[in-house]
Design a protein around this motif. Structure first.
Motif, short mmCIF file in Angstrom:
data_model
loop_
_atom_site.label_atom_id
_atom_site.label_comp_id
_atom_site.label_asym_id
_atom_site.label_seq_id
_atom_site.Cartn_x
_atom_site.Cartn_y
_atom_site.Cartn_z
N ILE A 227 0.85 -1.19 0.00
CA ILE A 227 0.00 0.00 0.00
C ILE A 227 0.89 1.24 0.00
O ILE A 227 1.78 1.38 0.84
N ASP A 228 0.64 2.13 -0.96
CA ASP A 228 1.49 3.31 -1.13
C ASP A 228 0.81 4.62 -0.76
O ASP A 228 1.48 5.65 -0.64
N GLU A 229 -0.52 4.62 -0.63
CA GLU A 229 -1.24 5.86 -0.37
C GLU A 229 -1.99 5.77 0.96
O GLU A 229 -2.68 4.79 1.22
N PHE A 230 -1.85 6.82 1.79
CA PHE A 230 -2.49 6.86 3.10
C PHE A 230 -3.17 8.21 3.30
O PHE A 230 -2.56 9.26 3.08
N ILE A 231 -4.45 8.16 3.69
CA ILE A 231 -5.17 9.36 4.12
C ILE A 231 -5.30 9.25 5.63
O ILE A 231 -5.95 8.33 6.14
N VAL A 232 -4.69 10.17 6.36
CA VAL A 232 -4.60 10.06 7.82
C VAL A 232 -5.43 11.17 8.46
O VAL A 232 -5.20 12.36 8.22
N TYR A 233 -6.40 10.77 9.29
CA TYR A 233 -7.19 11.72 10.07
C TYR A 233 -6.56 11.80 11.46
O TYR A 233 -6.53 10.82 12.20
N ASP A 234 -6.05 12.99 11.80
CA ASP A 234 -5.24 13.09 13.01
C ASP A 234 -5.46 14.45 13.67
O ASP A 234 -5.89 15.41 13.04
N ARG A 235 -5.15 14.50 14.97
CA ARG A 235 -5.22 15.76 15.71
C ARG A 235 -3.84 16.28 16.04
O ARG A 235 -3.58 17.48 15.91
N TYR A 236 -2.93 15.39 16.46
CA TYR A 236 -1.62 15.90 16.89
C TYR A 236 -0.51 14.85 16.88
O TYR A 236 0.63 15.17 17.22
N HIS A 237 -0.78 13.62 16.51
CA HIS A 237 0.21 12.56 16.70
C HIS A 237 1.30 12.53 15.63
O HIS A 237 2.44 12.17 15.90
N ILE A 238 0.95 12.88 14.38
CA ILE A 238 1.95 12.83 13.30
C ILE A 238 2.77 14.11 13.35
O ILE A 238 2.39 15.16 12.82
N THR A 239 3.91 14.04 13.99
CA THR A 239 4.79 15.20 14.13
C THR A 239 5.68 15.34 12.89
O THR A 239 5.74 14.45 12.04
#
Length: 383
Positions: A227-239
């Motif tokens: 899997i090469d594509e990611f849609i990430v719903y986030d508030r603060y974790h992906i720095t």
């Protein structure tokens, strides 16, 4: 006669001098322009070729974050997350589908207008809405789809305005429109990752912290399986640090902010909103998608880059848009950080929701029909 010849020579000489002076002036201007261009680093035509190639390549890569969504007020009782344009296939016009949350006791009373490029005045559309099914009947809010329909072709709208019929206030949202992406350029499978619900503390009411190593393990695992594509719903974790590490591994993620406007929603309450956004956002960019949390690991029988067995299985059922994947709850062992190295399962564990692979289609949002996917083709490990 000789006098006329001398006069002609004088005139020719004056013209030659004037042309020479003009040439030197223009040459000086040209040299100045070239110096300015060289100062900015574009010393030859090769740079222009690279720019053209980059522009063409950008149309072949998926774009999931434009325009960037956010919860926008439509009044004190309603908020909208994102709006999507859908062009009718066989008739003129189309509709804008907007993801909305509203308080349970609120009355839906709106009008809608669309803003098209090149038109000064807004075009009035036909407003409709649908309520989405709720797994939590006691929640304080409901999920909606607001529809703004037009029956004539004016191009692709840029913004949608919802007018509160009571207060007469206007609220604008940018519209995401589908690109003209061919099937060969579409991603085969995109993962929509719910990192909002994954951090809820359940009955304790405290948000759970996700260690960086767990985040990296999740994305690297799914890159390995194809899997090469990611849609990430986030508030603060992906720095920024995590993004840099993922970039070094060649992992592309599209991070979408998700700050829910009302009281903190549970995973079951968030799911209808994320499911709608995932399917509408991936339309025309991917063929299939699944909505997952950071604790769910997808295991196809063979890497998706080496074999097309999964996609051939999904494509065999042309009238099915949801495929239920077998899930197993993994019992993690002390000291074993890699999920793939944990082999014990809890057969009595209960799951809050099925793990579904969606066929990207307008009908996927409304079709209740579901088909079990052969566990020999793919399974999911849940922690």
């Amino acid at each position: 006669m000789r006098k006329y010849q001398q006069l002609a020579l004088v005139i020719i000489s004056l013209i030659s001098v004037a042309v020479l002076i003009m040439y030197r002036n223009e040459n000086s201007k040209l040299r100045y322009i070239l110096e300015v261009v060289n100062f900015f680093g574009r010393s030859d035509a090769a740079a222009l070729v690279r720019i053209e190639n980059s522009t063409a390549f950008s149309h072949l890569t998926a774009d999931f974050s434009t325009p960037l969504p956010m919860w926008t007020r439509l009044g004190s009782e309603f908020h909208a997350y994102a709006a999507f344009w859908h062009k009718n296939t066989f008739t003129a016009g189309g509709e804008v589908v907007t993801i909305v949350v509203g308080l349970r006791q609120a009355i839906v009373n709106f009008r809608c207008q669309l803003q098209f490029p090149g038109r000064i005045t807004l075009l009035t559309g036909k407003f409709e809405f649908t309520r989405e099914e709720q797994t939590d009947a006691d929640g304080d809010f409901l999920a909606y789809r607001f529809l703004c329909k037009v029956t004539r072709d004016f191009g692709t709208p840029e913004n949608v305005a919802f007018i509160n019929a009571t207060s007469k206030t206007e609220h604008f949202l940018p519209i995401r429109s589908a690109r003209n992406t061919t099937l060969t350029h579409k991603s085969s499978l995109v993962a929509c990752v719910d990192m909002v619900s994954s951090t809820l503390g359940g009955s304790s009411g405290k948000s759970l912290h996700i260690p960086d190593v767990d985040i990296l393990q999740y994305f690297i695992h799914h890159q390995i399986v194809g899997i090469d594509e990611f849609i990430v719903y986030d508030r603060y974790h992906i720095t920024n640090h995590i993004q840099e590490l993922l970039y070094r591994h060649g992992i592309k993620i599209s991070i979408l902010p998700y700050n829910f406007p009302f009281t903190e929603a549970t995973e079951a309450q968030n799911r209808p909103f994320l499911e709608m956004d995932c399917l509408l956002r991936a339309r025309n960019e991917a063929k299939y998608a699944f909505l997952t949390t950071i604790t769910e690991y997808f295991y196809p029988e063979i890497s998706l880059k080496r074999s097309k067995i999964l996609f051939k299985t999904l494509a065999a059922s042309t009238d099915v848009f949801r495929f239920d994947v077998t899930t197993k709850t993994v019992c993690t062992e002390d000291g074993v950080r890699i999920l793939a190295e944990n082999h014990l399962y809890d057969p009595n564990a209960k799951t809050q929701h099925p793990f579904l692979i969606y066929r990207i289609d307008q009908r996927a949002l409304d079709s209740p029909r579901m088909q079990d996917l052969d566990p020999h083709v793919a399974i999911v490990h849940r922690r």
